[in-house]
Design a protein around this motif. Structure first.
Motif, short mmCIF file in Angstrom:
data_model
loop_
_atom_site.label_atom_id
_atom_site.label_comp_id
_atom_site.label_asym_id
_atom_site.label_seq_id
_atom_site.Cartn_x
_atom_site.Cartn_y
_atom_site.Cartn_z
N UNK A 109 0.86 -1.18 0.00
CA UNK A 109 0.00 0.00 0.00
C UNK A 109 0.91 1.23 0.00
N UNK A 110 0.63 2.16 -0.87
CA UNK A 110 1.44 3.36 -0.93
C UNK A 110 2.16 3.48 -2.26
N UNK A 111 2.82 4.63 -2.46
CA UNK A 111 3.43 4.91 -3.76
C UNK A 111 4.83 4.34 -3.96
N UNK A 112 5.45 3.81 -2.91
CA UNK A 112 6.84 3.38 -3.03
C UNK A 112 6.96 2.17 -3.95
N UNK A 113 7.90 2.20 -4.90
CA UNK A 113 8.09 1.04 -5.79
C UNK A 113 8.79 -0.10 -5.06
N UNK A 114 8.74 -1.27 -5.68
CA UNK A 114 9.30 -2.49 -5.10
C UNK A 114 10.79 -2.33 -4.82
N UNK A 115 11.52 -1.74 -5.76
CA UNK A 115 12.97 -1.69 -5.62
C UNK A 115 13.42 -0.81 -4.46
N UNK A 116 12.64 0.18 -4.06
CA UNK A 116 12.99 1.00 -2.91
C UNK A 116 12.85 0.18 -1.62
N UNK A 117 11.75 -0.57 -1.50
CA UNK A 117 11.54 -1.40 -0.31
C UNK A 117 12.59 -2.51 -0.23
N UNK A 118 12.98 -3.04 -1.39
CA UNK A 118 14.04 -4.05 -1.43
C UNK A 118 15.36 -3.44 -0.99
N UNK A 119 15.64 -2.23 -1.43
CA UNK A 119 16.89 -1.55 -1.08
C UNK A 119 16.98 -1.29 0.42
N UNK A 120 15.84 -0.97 1.05
CA UNK A 120 15.83 -0.75 2.50
C UNK A 120 16.25 -2.02 3.23
N UNK A 121 15.72 -3.17 2.81
CA UNK A 121 16.10 -4.43 3.43
C UNK A 121 17.57 -4.75 3.26
N UNK A 122 18.09 -4.45 2.08
CA UNK A 122 19.51 -4.74 1.82
C UNK A 122 20.42 -3.82 2.62
N UNK A 123 20.04 -2.56 2.77
CA UNK A 123 20.84 -1.64 3.59
C UNK A 123 20.96 -2.18 5.01
N UNK A 124 19.83 -2.60 5.55
CA UNK A 124 19.80 -3.12 6.92
C UNK A 124 20.64 -4.38 7.05
N UNK A 125 20.46 -5.30 6.13
CA UNK A 125 21.17 -6.57 6.22
C UNK A 125 22.66 -6.41 5.95
N UNK A 126 23.04 -5.53 5.04
CA UNK A 126 24.45 -5.41 4.66
C UNK A 126 25.31 -4.89 5.81
N UNK A 127 24.74 -4.05 6.68
CA UNK A 127 25.50 -3.60 7.84
C UNK A 127 25.89 -4.81 8.70
N UNK A 128 24.93 -5.70 8.91
CA UNK A 128 25.19 -6.91 9.68
C UNK A 128 26.12 -7.85 8.94
N UNK A 129 25.85 -8.07 7.65
CA UNK A 129 26.60 -9.05 6.87
C UNK A 129 28.07 -8.67 6.74
N UNK A 130 28.35 -7.41 6.42
CA UNK A 130 29.75 -6.99 6.26
C UNK A 130 30.52 -7.12 7.57
N UNK A 131 29.87 -6.79 8.67
CA UNK A 131 30.54 -6.86 9.97
C UNK A 131 30.86 -8.29 10.36
N UNK A 132 29.86 -9.16 10.32
CA UNK A 132 30.02 -10.53 10.79
C UNK A 132 30.91 -11.34 9.84
N UNK A 133 30.80 -11.10 8.53
CA UNK A 133 31.60 -11.88 7.57
C UNK A 133 33.09 -11.63 7.73
N UNK A 134 33.46 -10.42 8.14
CA UNK A 134 34.87 -10.09 8.30
C UNK A 134 35.40 -10.36 9.71
#
Length: 264
Positions: free
Chosen positions: A66-91
């Motif tokens: 619901x709302x005007x935001x396209x799929x790729x913006x919502x996907x990008x939000x999830x990746x931003x959140x996960x990448x902070x965790x992933x980069x830290x833990x992987x290294x």
């Protein structure tokens, strides 16, 4: 297990930690044609590809969106959140093992080494956030609530720091951790609601996702960006879990550090 000591020890060495983070970020882009500009160019190019593939080719929409935001913006939000965790833990497995000269210096605060990848990931996350704000303005979905996003990621910061201390200590004794952890992080990427919302998960598995602090924070971040109500109760539980993980990880690291020199 003193929670105040966990943060006071880190705060006392904040300048040294800042210098190590700065060196880590600059070394990553040393010799590249565009240098540190890649911090900005990499997420921008990734977002442009998302916008083309999911917006123009697949024309995908978020389930029950619901709302005007396209799929790729919502996907990008999830990746931003996960990448902070992933980069830290992987290294994390190589954060201490890769610096044996520091281990042999008795006065060096070894506990800040696993936090260097976290600091570097926050630098990249800050540029990702700026690009997200620009994308929201372009998509017509920018509002003041997006400013809460960095605060909503606090459970991820605490969880990542706790796991980094724990994994860094094990990485000294078990060299295979450098191979195992990135593989587990990749699996977690698909087991967390990064590419889909929790509402799309089968009802039988949904309770499992609700206990995943990563999923809770990702859902809260999406609600924040979309201007929807945030489940503060679940976010508070994720924050408490991250705090406990940080304290336990720090205690395990400090308990194990006496054996680092012998293992290396």
């Amino acid at each position: 297990m003193n929670s105040l000591r966990t943060f006071s020890d880190t705060w006392r060495h904040r300048y040294l930690l800042g210098q190590l983070i700065k060196r880590d970020v600059l070394l990553r882009y040393r010799g590249a044609m565009f240098g540190v500009l890649w911090i900005f160019l990499s997420p921008l190019l990734m977002l442009m590809i998302f916008a083309f593939v999911f917006g123009q080719v697949f024309q995908a929409r978020w389930p029950q969106q619901h709302g005007p935001l396209p799929f790729w913006v919502l996907l990008y939000v999830g990746l931003i959140t996960f990448n902070v965790f992933a980069e830290t833990v992987s290294r994390a497995p190589a954060s201490v093992r890769g610096n044996p000269s520091y281990v042999k210096k008795i006065i060096f605060p070894l506990h800040i080494l696993p936090l260097v990848p976290l600091g570097a990931s926050l630098v990249h996350g800050a540029f990702n956030f700026l690009i997200l704000v620009a994308a929201l303005a372009w998509a017509g979905g920018l509002h003041w609530q997006v400013l809460l996003l960095p605060l909503l990621l606090l459970p991820i910061f605490l969880l990542a720091s706790g796991l980094s201390w724990f994994i860094a200590a094990w990485g000294v004794f078990i060299k295979d951790m450098t191979q195992i952890v990135p593989m587990l992080v990749q699996m977690l990427l698909f087991l967390s609601p990064v590419f889909y919302p929790v509402s799309a998960v089968p009802a039988a598995l949904r309770p499992v996702y609700l206990f995943n602090p990563m999923g809770t924070v990702i859902e809260a971040a999406r609600a924040c960006v979309a201007g929807q109500p945030i489940d503060v109760g679940r976010w508070g539980l994720a924050l408490a879990f991250g705090l406990v993980a940080s304290i336990v990880g720090y205690a395990f690291f400090q308990h194990s550090r006496e054996e680092f020199a012998d293992a290396l």
